[in-house]
Design a protein around this motif. Structure first.
Motif, PDB file in Angstrom:
ATOM      1  N   ARG A  36     -31.078  71.087 145.704  1.00  0.00           N
ATOM      2  CA  ARG A  36     -29.979  70.336 144.949  1.00  0.00           C
ATOM      3  C   ARG A  36     -29.837  70.825 143.511  1.00  0.00           C
ATOM      4  O   ARG A  36     -28.439  70.595 142.973  1.00  0.00           O
ATOM      5  N   PRO A  40     -25.509  71.861 143.267  1.00  0.00           N
ATOM      6  CA  PRO A  40     -25.317  70.440 142.878  1.00  0.00           C
ATOM      7  C   PRO A  40     -24.128  69.616 143.404  1.00  0.00           C
ATOM      8  O   PRO A  40     -23.993  68.450 143.332  1.00  0.00           O
ATOM      9  N   ASP A  41     -23.096  70.435 143.840  1.00  0.00           N
ATOM     10  CA  ASP A  41     -22.108  69.839 144.264  1.00  0.00           C
ATOM     11  C   ASP A  41     -22.208  69.289 145.920  1.00  0.00           C
ATOM     12  O   ASP A  41     -22.367  70.182 146.662  1.00  0.00           O
ATOM     13  N   ASP A  42     -22.106  68.026 146.115  1.00  0.00           N
ATOM     14  CA  ASP A  42     -22.176  67.270 147.247  1.00  0.00           C
ATOM     15  C   ASP A  42     -21.288  67.863 148.391  1.00  0.00           C
ATOM     16  O   ASP A  42     -21.632  68.001 149.732  1.00  0.00           O
ATOM     17  N   ALA A  43     -20.047  68.104 147.814  1.00  0.00           N
ATOM     18  CA  ALA A  43     -18.940  68.332 148.830  1.00  0.00           C
ATOM     19  C   ALA A  43     -19.086  69.852 149.437  1.00  0.00           C
ATOM     20  O   ALA A  43     -18.927  70.251 150.517  1.00  0.00           O
ATOM     21  N   THR A  44     -19.982  70.645 148.875  1.00  0.00           N
ATOM     22  CA  THR A  44     -19.905  72.299 149.137  1.00  0.00           C
ATOM     23  C   THR A  44     -21.633  72.510 149.407  1.00  0.00           C
ATOM     24  O   THR A  44     -21.570  73.839 149.644  1.00  0.00           O
ATOM     25  N   ARG A  45     -22.407  71.614 149.299  1.00  0.00           N
ATOM     26  CA  ARG A  45     -23.819  72.032 149.456  1.00  0.00           C
ATOM     27  C   ARG A  45     -24.190  72.490 150.720  1.00  0.00           C
ATOM     28  O   ARG A  45     -24.899  73.558 151.009  1.00  0.00           O
ATOM     29  N   ARG A 103     -25.037  79.085 139.285  1.00  0.00           N
ATOM     30  CA  ARG A 103     -26.477  78.629 139.328  1.00  0.00           C
ATOM     31  C   ARG A 103     -27.376  79.848 139.558  1.00  0.00           C
ATOM     32  O   ARG A 103     -28.624  79.858 139.439  1.00  0.00           O
TER      33      ARG A 103
END
Length: 205
Positions: A36, A40-45, A103
């Motif tokens: 995570r 960090p992006d929930d939409a693209t994780r 990242r």
């Protein structure tokens, strides 16, 4: 033999299993603190994790590790003779950098920090193990862990892993791992626990 025991039986993973393994591990690591942090992006994780695990599987571990899977889980082990070869080459590093985006530097720092605390003795390294949460409690991860540990025990060597998920520590301790120490990942990253397991004779397993 029940259907559960059949689907739990570890099988050697091949390059043809890459898509399945990538999807499985993406779901397995969706709530992992370190992943995570990297994604960090929930939409693209999930998509990012899928590409990440597919890349390290196809470019590293399927060639230099011992990779196994069930219908809902996968594990990548690296025996001592292959650990120098399993290090990502320049092309793999570039591909991972593209997947991780901004990242990527944090990822490289985290890898370096973890490597600096790794054991110097010959050992079997559990690089990745994860099960689809939809199959939680069905024994997929445990089956893969037992399979790899049996190989380490046969070789008379310890096993080593790192985990950033505190709730997983008791699971590994159940199989004989003990915590060696903690590493605070740089850049405000999560804590990484290093764990080691002594080899067991077959009668002790």
């Amino acid at each position: 033999m029940t259907r559960m025991s059949i689907t739990n039986t570890p099988k050697t993973a091949t390059i043809d299993d890459a898509s399945l393994i990538g999807r499985t591990l993406a779901r397995a690591f969706d709530d992992d603190p370190m992943m995570r942090w990297f994604f960090p992006d929930d939409a693209t994780r999930e998509a990012g994790l899928g590409r990440y695990f597919t890349t390290i599987f196809t470019r590293q571990y399927v060639h230099h590790g011992v990779c196994e899977h069930t219908k809902a889980a996968a594990a990548f082990w690296v025996p001592p003779g292959a650990q120098d070869k399993a290090v990502p080459d320049a092309e793999t590093i570039q591909e991972l950098a593209e997947i991780l985006g901004d990242r990527a530097q944090l990822f490289q720092q985290a890898v370096a920090a973890a490597a600096g605390h790794g054991p110097q003795e010959p050992h079997w390294y559990l690089a990745v193990v994860g099960a689809d949460p939809a199959a939680q409690g069905q024994g997929h991860g445990a089956a893969l862990l037992r399979s790899g540990l049996a190989k380490a025990d046969t070789a008379g060597l310890p096993a080593y892993l790192e985990s950033s998920k505190p709730s997983n520590l008791p699971f590994y301790e159940h199989f004989g791992f003990t915590v060696l120490g903690e590493v605070q990942l740089p850049g405000g990253g999560p804590t990484l626990w290093s764990m080691r397991r002594e080899p067991r004779r077959p009668a002790d397993a």
